[in-house]
Motif scaffolding. Sequence first.
Motif, PDB file in Angstrom:
ATOM      1  N   ARG A  86       1.489   1.232 -12.391  1.00 28.21           N
ATOM      2  CA  ARG A  86       1.186  -0.199 -12.500  1.00 28.21           C
ATOM      3  C   ARG A  86       2.460  -1.009 -12.700  1.00 28.21           C
ATOM      4  N   GLU A  87       3.363  -0.496 -13.549  1.00 31.23           N
ATOM      5  CA  GLU A  87       4.623  -1.199 -13.814  1.00 31.23           C
ATOM      6  C   GLU A  87       5.463  -1.326 -12.543  1.00 31.23           C
ATOM      7  N   LYS A  88       5.521  -0.233 -11.779  1.00 28.63           N
ATOM      8  CA  LYS A  88       6.308  -0.251 -10.529  1.00 28.63           C
ATOM      9  C   LYS A  88       5.698  -1.203  -9.510  1.00 28.63           C
ATOM     10  N   LEU A  89       4.382  -1.117  -9.371  1.00 30.27           N
ATOM     11  CA  LEU A  89       3.711  -1.935  -8.367  1.00 30.27           C
ATOM     12  C   LEU A  89       3.707  -3.406  -8.770  1.00 30.27           C
ATOM     13  N   ALA A  90       3.661  -3.668 -10.069  1.00 30.06           N
ATOM     14  CA  ALA A  90       3.650  -5.054 -10.556  1.00 30.06           C
ATOM     15  C   ALA A  90       4.858  -5.820 -10.036  1.00 30.06           C
ATOM     16  N   ALA A  91       6.031  -5.192 -10.089  1.00 26.14           N
ATOM     17  CA  ALA A  91       7.256  -5.848  -9.628  1.00 26.14           C
ATOM     18  C   ALA A  91       7.157  -6.191  -8.148  1.00 26.14           C
ATOM     19  N   VAL A 107       0.837  -1.199   0.000  1.00 21.92           N
ATOM     20  CA  VAL A 107       0.000   0.000   0.000  1.00 21.92           C
ATOM     21  C   VAL A 107       0.877   1.256   0.000  1.00 21.92           C
ATOM     22  N   SER A 108       1.946   1.236   0.776  1.00 21.20           N
ATOM     23  CA  SER A 108       2.865   2.375   0.815  1.00 21.20           C
ATOM     24  C   SER A 108       3.529   2.584  -0.552  1.00 21.20           C
ATOM     25  N   LYS A 109       3.976   1.492  -1.161  1.00 24.68           N
ATOM     26  CA  LYS A 109       4.598   1.581  -2.497  1.00 24.68           C
ATOM     27  C   LYS A 109       3.583   2.037  -3.542  1.00 24.68           C
ATOM     28  N   ARG A 110       2.349   1.571  -3.415  1.00 20.23           N
ATOM     29  CA  ARG A 110       1.273   1.954  -4.335  1.00 20.23           C
ATOM     30  C   ARG A 110       1.037   3.458  -4.278  1.00 20.23           C
ATOM     31  N   ALA A 111       0.955   3.998  -3.063  1.00 16.98           N
ATOM     32  CA  ALA A 111       0.696   5.433  -2.892  1.00 16.98           C
ATOM     33  C   ALA A 111       1.794   6.268  -3.551  1.00 16.98           C
ATOM     34  N   LEU A 112       3.041   5.897  -3.325  1.00 16.28           N
ATOM     35  CA  LEU A 112       4.163   6.666  -3.879  1.00 16.28           C
ATOM     36  C   LEU A 112       4.245   6.518  -5.393  1.00 16.28           C
ATOM     37  N   ALA A 113       3.958   5.324  -5.905  1.00 19.27           N
ATOM     38  CA  ALA A 113       3.984   5.096  -7.356  1.00 19.27           C
ATOM     39  C   ALA A 113       2.875   5.902  -8.041  1.00 19.27           C
ATOM     40  N   MET A 114       1.709   5.975  -7.416  1.00 21.27           N
ATOM     41  CA  MET A 114       0.602   6.749  -7.973  1.00 21.27           C
ATOM     42  C   MET A 114       0.940   8.242  -7.977  1.00 21.27           C
ATOM     43  N   ASN A 170      -4.995  -9.988 -10.765  1.00 19.23           N
ATOM     44  CA  ASN A 170      -6.020  -8.935 -10.737  1.00 19.23           C
ATOM     45  C   ASN A 170      -5.536  -7.688 -10.013  1.00 19.23           C
ATOM     46  N   LEU A 171      -4.732  -7.887  -8.981  1.00 17.44           N
ATOM     47  CA  LEU A 171      -4.212  -6.759  -8.209  1.00 17.44           C
ATOM     48  C   LEU A 171      -3.253  -5.917  -9.052  1.00 17.44           C
ATOM     49  N   ILE A 172      -2.476  -6.575  -9.899  1.00 16.75           N
ATOM     50  CA  ILE A 172      -1.561  -5.849 -10.793  1.00 16.75           C
ATOM     51  C   ILE A 172      -2.358  -5.020 -11.806  1.00 16.75           C
TER      52      ILE A 172
END
Length: 296
Positions: free
Chosen positions: A203-208, A110-117, A240-242
């Motif tokens: 999405r690319e960042k979070l996918a990894a 969630v933390s990585k998702r927020a920063l990537a967004m 699905n999450l990716i």
Amino acid sequence: MKAYVFPGQGAQFSGMGLDLYEKYPVAQDLFEKANDILGFAITDVMFEGTADALKETKVTQPAIFLHSVILSKVLGDNFRPEMVAGHSLGEFSALVANGALKFEDGLSLVSKRALAMQKACEKAPSTMAAVLGLDDAVVEKICSSVEGVVVAANYNCPGQLVISGEIKAVEQACERLKDAGARRALMLPVGGAFHSPMMEPAREKLAAAIENTTFSEPRCPIYQNVSANAVTTASDIQKNLIAQLTAPVRWTQSVQQMVSDGAMEFIEVGPGKVLQGLVKKINPNVSASSAELPEA
């Protein structure tokens, strides 16, 4: 059947989680663990911070996730979901609550998702708009007729849809939607075009990160935003999450499918009551309420 639902961004409020921290040792332990994982005292911002401080990207998403997940842990034996779903960010809360993700891994993602967004928003100016009073199909058709990137992003309930994309394209779509009879087509004060192709860098960042995280079989089916269907395998959950960041949140369809599969009682776990309102608009024949805290 009981369905537990978990809210997304926008549900935050100053002082959120303080009652849990003060009353329940399990909550205190998890909040302190979260401070260590994040590398800053998010509890200070949640419990004492201003509304503006809570809107900071690195705070908002982890704060809502923590409130929801910790509340589900506090419920203990009273938390017995037969199905779960989460709205956007809330999907991560739902996955931890139903055992598909460890608490630490969920918070880290969630933390990585927020920063990537946030980085994706800075890369290209973009926005979202709320559209009221039109059928989904009409909104979709008008969006597809506009030059540039603008798509249906959040299917919240019948007659309430959020569109997302490039600023000019969203503005043009809003004008055409009003001409088509929309009750409102209102630009939203958001940082970017969430759940649209504009989020591809995120999405690319979070996918990894997601691919390097261990997922388990969930305790009960999760109705994920991307498919709006019951998902029960770790590999499908991961896939699905990716896809979630660039795909629409099919909340209307998810609730309809949950009801079709036997859900009669929806319990919202987390701050606010937004999802309860949406559930009742989607199907007035089911019950919808907030999770009740047990005696400390």
